[in-house]
Design a protein around this motif. Structure first.
Motif, PDB file in Angstrom:
ATOM      1  N   VAL A 164       0.873  -1.171   0.000  1.00 35.00           N
ATOM      2  CA  VAL A 164       0.000   0.000   0.000  1.00 35.00           C
ATOM      3  C   VAL A 164       0.915   1.226   0.000  1.00 35.00           C
ATOM      4  N   PRO A 165       0.797   2.114  -0.979  1.00 37.56           N
ATOM      5  CA  PRO A 165       1.673   3.286  -1.028  1.00 37.56           C
ATOM      6  C   PRO A 165       1.683   4.038   0.301  1.00 37.56           C
ATOM      7  N   GLY A 166       2.891   4.298   0.799  1.00 32.07           N
ATOM      8  CA  GLY A 166       3.036   5.039   2.039  1.00 32.07           C
ATOM      9  C   GLY A 166       3.109   4.180   3.280  1.00 32.07           C
ATOM     10  N   LEU A 171       1.659  -8.057  16.520  1.00 27.98           N
ATOM     11  CA  LEU A 171       0.970  -7.758  17.768  1.00 27.98           C
ATOM     12  C   LEU A 171      -0.504  -8.142  17.701  1.00 27.98           C
ATOM     13  N   SER A 172      -1.046  -8.193  16.482  1.00 26.91           N
ATOM     14  CA  SER A 172      -2.432  -8.623  16.288  1.00 26.91           C
ATOM     15  C   SER A 172      -2.563 -10.141  16.213  1.00 26.91           C
ATOM     16  N   GLY A 173      -1.428 -10.838  16.326  1.00 32.37           N
ATOM     17  CA  GLY A 173      -1.462 -12.289  16.300  1.00 32.37           C
ATOM     18  C   GLY A 173      -1.312 -12.900  14.928  1.00 32.37           C
ATOM     19  N   VAL A 174      -0.702 -12.159  13.987  1.00 32.68           N
ATOM     20  CA  VAL A 174      -0.561 -12.651  12.612  1.00 32.68           C
ATOM     21  C   VAL A 174       0.908 -12.624  12.199  1.00 32.68           C
ATOM     22  N   ALA A 175       1.378 -13.719  11.659  1.00 36.66           N
ATOM     23  CA  ALA A 175       2.752 -13.813  11.171  1.00 36.66           C
ATOM     24  C   ALA A 175       2.759 -13.782   9.651  1.00 36.66           C
ATOM     25  N   VAL A 176       3.325 -12.719   9.095  1.00 40.37           N
ATOM     26  CA  VAL A 176       3.561 -12.626   7.655  1.00 40.37           C
ATOM     27  C   VAL A 176       4.999 -12.150   7.473  1.00 40.37           C
ATOM     28  N   SER A 177       5.390 -11.938   6.231  1.00 43.74           N
ATOM     29  CA  SER A 177       6.758 -11.570   5.932  1.00 43.74           C
ATOM     30  C   SER A 177       6.794 -10.359   5.025  1.00 43.74           C
ATOM     31  N   SER A 178       7.986  -9.755   4.940  1.00 41.97           N
ATOM     32  CA  SER A 178       8.170  -8.660   3.986  1.00 41.97           C
ATOM     33  C   SER A 178       8.762  -9.177   2.682  1.00 41.97           C
ATOM     34  N   GLY A 179       9.052 -10.457   2.611  1.00 43.02           N
ATOM     35  CA  GLY A 179       9.654 -11.032   1.410  1.00 43.02           C
ATOM     36  C   GLY A 179      10.343 -12.321   1.753  1.00 43.02           C
ATOM     37  N   SER A 196      13.809  -5.300  -1.719  1.00 43.36           N
ATOM     38  CA  SER A 196      13.862  -6.577  -2.413  1.00 43.36           C
ATOM     39  C   SER A 196      14.508  -6.442  -3.787  1.00 43.36           C
ATOM     40  N   PRO A 197      15.569  -7.215  -4.067  1.00 45.42           N
ATOM     41  CA  PRO A 197      16.123  -7.212  -5.420  1.00 45.42           C
ATOM     42  C   PRO A 197      15.153  -7.791  -6.448  1.00 45.42           C
ATOM     43  N   VAL A 198      14.237  -8.641  -5.984  1.00 46.87           N
ATOM     44  CA  VAL A 198      13.221  -9.194  -6.882  1.00 46.87           C
ATOM     45  C   VAL A 198      12.319  -8.085  -7.406  1.00 46.87           C
ATOM     46  N   LEU A 199      11.818  -7.258  -6.501  1.00 44.67           N
ATOM     47  CA  LEU A 199      10.940  -6.162  -6.909  1.00 44.67           C
ATOM     48  C   LEU A 199      11.705  -5.119  -7.713  1.00 44.67           C
ATOM     49  N   GLY A 233       7.320  -1.139   1.155  1.00 47.01           N
ATOM     50  CA  GLY A 233       6.116  -1.550   1.868  1.00 47.01           C
ATOM     51  C   GLY A 233       5.638  -2.938   1.520  1.00 47.01           C
ATOM     52  N   ALA A 234       6.466  -3.718   0.824  1.00 43.94           N
ATOM     53  CA  ALA A 234       6.031  -5.035   0.350  1.00 43.94           C
ATOM     54  C   ALA A 234       5.768  -6.000   1.501  1.00 43.94           C
TER      55      ALA A 234
END
Length: 389
Positions: free
Chosen positions: A304-306, A318-326, A337-340, A352-353
């Motif tokens: 999301v831009p910004g 903190l909301s109980g969710v595990a995700v990644s930035s890449g 990310s060199p991919v992006l 912001g990926a």
């Protein structure tokens, strides 16, 4: 920690071990023999090892003797790209062509001199430019070339056109390796049908244990020099006593993945698409990376831009969710990310990926928890924008 109160949506980093796999590993730990011993205990250990080899081979549509077990997907890729891979009776490759979006195990894991390596650009969707590949192959006429292109990207889930890449390679006598770590167990892979010379994979990406991988070599393709010396294990391709519990677990996970491949792929794609639509309603300016290309059914890469990835990751955790930035292979760092970058994504947007990757234990409640956390983060962002306007 009450793991049941959290939602794990980072399966591209590692997929939690299935209970059936854990049970298989536990049983293998009780076997007393070395698979290389000829007594009854050794033969029992050899039997379960070869059963696992057959299970992994079946997942990939190949013969068991083509499968060599390693300590990880990275080790397998390093072995293939060590310079020793060749077709029988042919010279070793003198030039390496790699896509610009490869995992570090390929991009930094080969043994070719810098002047012998060329990058292959990708389009805005993240797929290899076939026209450029064809031109590079024409320019390399007279050389033996090795091409390494991953089956699917670990960050965006974008699936590469392997059949077309192999067709171009065959026309120019080149070898093709594919890092299939993210694709194996998630989309159909048939090594002989694809025409690949080598494929590498890792057990923990499809709910097997960590610390075990494999490489698959096509008939007539060899490693002229064993990657690990010191013993005759794994058809003399990789010395050292095999990690029997890990291999057994990888085999069990491969069998489960193969039996549920079509149904599980459809289930995860449905969840992924439902989540994507819900997030677009929350953040209309959201960008989905690789949206214009075929993607793994479990992967959603967005920004999301910004919105800074570090801010979002902390809030979601903190909301109980595990995700990644890449990729999870950057020592826990949030970096561009060199991919992006290879896909032409601006540094501001790439910062912001977020990568959401689903798996066998993902349910609708996990997506609902993510949506709520995402909505809080985005609402705060939009509120700050409004105040600054």
């Amino acid at each position: 920690m009450d793991w049941a109160a959290r939602s794990y949506l980072d399966h591209n980093a590692t997929s939690p071990v299935r209970p059936e796999v854990a049970a298989a590993v536990a049983h293998a730990l009780t076997l007393p023999g070395n698979p290389s011993s000829i007594h009854a205990e050794g033969r029992a250990a050899r039997h379960v090892l070869e059963t696992a080899r057959g299970q992994v081979a079946a997942l990939l549509g190949t013969a068991p003797e083509r499968v060599t077990f390693t300590g990880s997907g990275t080790e397998a890729a390093n072995a293939v790209l060590s310079g020793a891979l060749r077709r029988e009776g042919r010279p070793a490759p003198t030039r390496l062509l790699v896509s610009a979006t490869e995992h570090p195990c390929v991009a930094a894991g080969h043994r070719f001199p810098a002047e012998a390596v060329e990058g292959l650009p990708v389009d805005a969707a993240g797929r290899v430019r076939l026209d450029v590949l064809a031109g590079r192959l024409r320019a390399c006429r007279g050389e033996t070339v090795l091409i390494s292109v991953h089956a699917a990207n670990n960050e965006t889930g974008v699936v590469q056109p392997l059949s077309e890449i192999v067709a171009l390679a065959r026309a120019h006598g080149a070898l093709v390796h594919s890092d299939a770590v993210q694709a194996a167990g998630r989309i159909p892979l048939d090594v002989p049908a694809l025409g690949l010379d080598a494929l590498t994979l890792s057990g923990h990406k499809f709910a097997g244990p960590k610390g075990v991988g494999a490489m698959v070599l096509a008939p007539g393709v060899t490693l002229a020099v064993p990657f690990l010396r010191g013993g005759g294990q794994e058809a003399r391709r990789r010395g050292g006593t095999e990690n029997l519990p890990g291999i057994v677990g990888m085999g069990a996970a491969a069998e489960i993945a193969r039996s549920a491949l079509e149904a599980e792929g459809a289930r995860l794609a449905g969840l992924r698409d439902t989540l994507e639509a819900a997030l677009r309603a929350i953040a209309p300016d959201m960008v989905v990376f690789g949206a214009g290309a075929p993607r793994l059914p479990n992967t959603l890469s967005l920004a999301v831009p910004g919105l800074e990835a570090a801010t979002a990751l902390i809030a979601l955790d903190l909301s109980g969710v595990a995700v990644s930035s890449g990729s999870a292979c950057a020592s826990g760092k949030v970096a561009r990310s060199p991919v992006l970058a290879a896909m032409g994504v601006s540094p501001a947007l790439a910062a912001g990926a977020l990568r959401v990757s689903l798996g066998w234990n993902t349910r609708e409640r996990d997506l609902e928890r993510f949506q709520k956390g995402f909505e809080r983060v985005v609402s705060s962002l939009y509120q700050r924008r409004g105040q600054a306007a």
